[in-house]
Scaffold this motif. Structure first.
Motif, PDB file in Angstrom:
ATOM      1  N   TRP A  75       7.095  -8.254 -14.008  1.00 51.93           N
ATOM      2  CA  TRP A  75       5.841  -7.946 -13.307  1.00 51.93           C
ATOM      3  C   TRP A  75       4.932  -9.166 -13.206  1.00 51.93           C
ATOM      4  N   LEU A 119      -3.844  -8.514   1.685  1.00 53.29           N
ATOM      5  CA  LEU A 119      -2.797  -8.608   0.684  1.00 53.29           C
ATOM      6  C   LEU A 119      -1.703  -7.608   1.043  1.00 53.29           C
ATOM      7  N   SER A 120      -0.749  -8.055   1.835  1.00 50.07           N
ATOM      8  CA  SER A 120       0.310  -7.132   2.229  1.00 50.07           C
ATOM      9  C   SER A 120       1.452  -7.215   1.226  1.00 50.07           C
ATOM     10  N   GLY A 121       2.489  -6.425   1.438  1.00 53.09           N
ATOM     11  CA  GLY A 121       3.635  -6.440   0.540  1.00 53.09           C
ATOM     12  C   GLY A 121       4.385  -7.755   0.638  1.00 53.09           C
ATOM     13  N   GLU A 176       2.903   5.956  -6.862  1.00 52.64           N
ATOM     14  CA  GLU A 176       1.819   6.179  -5.909  1.00 52.64           C
ATOM     15  C   GLU A 176       0.656   5.232  -6.206  1.00 52.64           C
ATOM     16  N   GLN A 205      -2.621  -2.931  -9.856  1.00 52.76           N
ATOM     17  CA  GLN A 205      -1.286  -2.591 -10.369  1.00 52.76           C
ATOM     18  C   GLN A 205      -1.369  -2.193 -11.845  1.00 52.76           C
ATOM     19  N   MET A 221      -4.438  -9.133  -7.197  1.00 57.55           N
ATOM     20  CA  MET A 221      -3.272  -8.282  -6.986  1.00 57.55           C
ATOM     21  C   MET A 221      -2.972  -7.426  -8.224  1.00 57.55           C
ATOM     22  N   VAL A 276      -2.432   1.384 -12.150  1.00 58.99           N
ATOM     23  CA  VAL A 276      -1.331   2.316 -11.911  1.00 58.99           C
ATOM     24  C   VAL A 276      -0.429   2.397 -13.139  1.00 58.99           C
ATOM     25  N   ALA A 280       0.448   1.996  -6.118  1.00 61.30           N
ATOM     26  CA  ALA A 280       0.746   0.603  -6.478  1.00 61.30           C
ATOM     27  C   ALA A 280       0.921  -0.216  -5.209  1.00 61.30           C
ATOM     28  N   LYS A 281       0.100  -1.265  -5.075  1.00 60.85           N
ATOM     29  CA  LYS A 281       0.137  -2.076  -3.851  1.00 60.85           C
ATOM     30  C   LYS A 281       0.675  -3.471  -4.107  1.00 60.85           C
ATOM     31  N   HIS A 282       1.068  -4.123  -3.048  1.00 61.67           N
ATOM     32  CA  HIS A 282       1.534  -5.519  -3.034  1.00 61.67           C
ATOM     33  C   HIS A 282       2.793  -5.724  -3.870  1.00 61.67           C
ATOM     34  N   LEU A 283       3.605  -4.705  -4.048  1.00 64.67           N
ATOM     35  CA  LEU A 283       4.846  -4.909  -4.802  1.00 64.67           C
ATOM     36  C   LEU A 283       5.996  -5.124  -3.851  1.00 64.67           C
TER      37      LEU A 283
END
Lengths: 92, 346
Positions: free
Chosen positions: B158, B9-11, A87, B267, B263, B270, A89-92
């Motif tokens: 990553w 910043l999209s996927g 939940e 991350q 970006m 998270v 986590a963006k841009h992956l």
């Protein structure tokens, strides 16, 4: 004796790959190109044509399709959707 | 700016999808044709954001630049198998092992797509391999760092693959058709690489204190080398300006580096891991994160051959090439034997 068979690949537009569209008979490569132009690009369907002797193509056997492609069937981890994205986590 | 691939910043997969759609849309636009002068025609294709194809006329320097860049990219995929291959036999579970194998296999595949794209420019695969083995063409310096723990598999997925993706998504819009199409295919597959790395780190970071520490240590070691992957600062970048004009490169090194940092910050939160930079903070004026630059002197040293693993990587590649020679020879002998006409002397 009928002339050899040539498989025809057409690049529909600049920037796109050549795609197989069909085949023609012709005695040599130059004639095959001209025939392919007349058969497959009469309505400006392409900007470039490849002709390949049909005899030069090796195809996989339909009978062995299952065994041939099987190894990829149980490897779901090759797809990104296999992995849980936590939940937030963006841009992956 | 090109479309909206740099604003929001999209996927990753959305961005690749956008690039593919843009390629098809540009292909269906009518460009100014009919220029007699090849240079004018070439410039027109670029201006229309369309693709140069292998049999088109192109400036010699454009061809040379592409060969250099695509070859370096291909070599990077091939050498890049080594740091991860190091952990295949020691993966912590059968699942992780199968995944790592699939990933290293993908890197080999990506190398082959790229060698094939380079060959459309009139250089042979054998020549390219030779240039790598003789050290006359480079590969990405990131692969000259060692993979010390299992957490490094997560950090590579990553950070290293993440940085590679930020670099590579704009290449899906490169002006050379075969390269752009290869990159679209590669980026779609890279998505799995980045996510599996993130998942490894997420699992470790939420495990025992020792596992958490191992994940943090990997981030501490890989963060700055990953930032260096975007190359020298714009002011010192030798190839950038011309590559931008040719539509080979779309964004500057510093712009891409900034994008990567922006970006990663969310991350990392998270993951529950810390990016090793005390200066990292959101700049309210620019809307971007301020950060500490990587050590570019170190980058230059690694490029020159003095990184921790340069010699080991090249020695391994040469050994693998030499030890594989008998396989290539046997395959050729078998093909030659089968090509003999029926009834010929055995």
């Amino acid at each position: 004796m009928s002339s050899p068979l040539w498989e025809v690949f057409v690049r529909p537009r600049r920037g796109l790959s050549h795609t197989h569209v069909g085949s023609v008979h012709a005695p040599d490569a130059d004639m095959a190109l001209r025939n392919a132009r007349d058969v497959y690009t009469r309505r400006q369907e392409g900007v470039s044509i490849w002709v390949v002797p049909a005899a030069a193509i090796t195809a996989s056997s339909p009978d062995e399709k299952d065994a041939f492609f099987d190894p990829a069937a149980d490897k779901v981890y090759r797809h990104p959707t296999f992995y849980d994205v936590p939940e937030g986590a963006k841009h992956l | 700016m090109y479309g909206n691939d740099f604003g929001e910043l999209s996927g990753l997969l959305d961005q690749v999808d956008e690039a593919e759609k843009a390629l098809v849309a540009a292909a269906h636009r009518d460009a100014d044709a009919g220029a007699d002068d090849p240079q004018t025609y070439f410039d027109g294709v670029l201006a229309a954001d369309q693709k140069i194809e292998p049999r088109d006329w192109m400036p010699d320097a454009y061809r040379k630049t592409l060969i250099r860049q695509i070859a370096q990219h291909a070599h990077s995929e091939i050498i890049g198998m080594q740091p991860e291959g190091n952990w295949i036999t020691r993966a912590p579970s059968l699942k992780r092992k199968a995944i790592l194998l699939a990933k290293v296999q993908d890197e080999a595949g990506h190398g082959l797509y790229l060698y094939a794209a380079a060959e459309t420019l009139g250089i042979s695969r054998d020549e390219l391999v030779q240039l790598l083995l003789e050290g006359r063409q480079k590969y990405s310096s990131i692969f000259n760092y060692p993979t010390l723990t299992w957490a490094d598999m997560g950090a590579i997925g990553w950070l290293v693959d993440g940085a590679a993706i930020v670099n590579q998504v704009p290449l899906c819009r490169c002006s050379y058709g075969p390269y752009a199409r290869a990159m679209i295919r590669i980026c779609k597959e890279e998505s799995f690489h980045q996510r599996q790395g993130f998942e490894i780190l997420h699992t470790l970071a939420h495990g025992t204190p020792a596992q958490h520490a191992m994940a943090q240590d990997a981030i501490d070691r890989w963060w700055y080398p990953s930032l260096a992957m975007f190359g020298p600062p714009d002011a010192d970048s030798t190839h950038s300006e011309q590559s931008m004009a040719w539509g080979i490169k779309r964004f500057s090194n510093d712009d891409l580096r900034q994008r990567f940092v922006d970006m990663c910050v969310g991350q990392a939160e998270v993951l529950g891991l810390r990016l090793p930079d005390d200066e990292l903070r959101l700049n309210a004026e620019t809307g971007h994160y301020d950060y500490t630059q990587p050590d570019f002197d170190e980058l230059m040293q690694v490029i020159k051959g003095n990184g921790p693993c340069n010699r080991q990587r090249m020695a391994h590649r040469r050994r693998a090439h030499d030890e594989g020679a008998w396989v290539r020879e046997a395959a050729e002998a078998y093909a030659a034997k089968r090509a003999q006409p029926v009834g010929a002397a055995a």
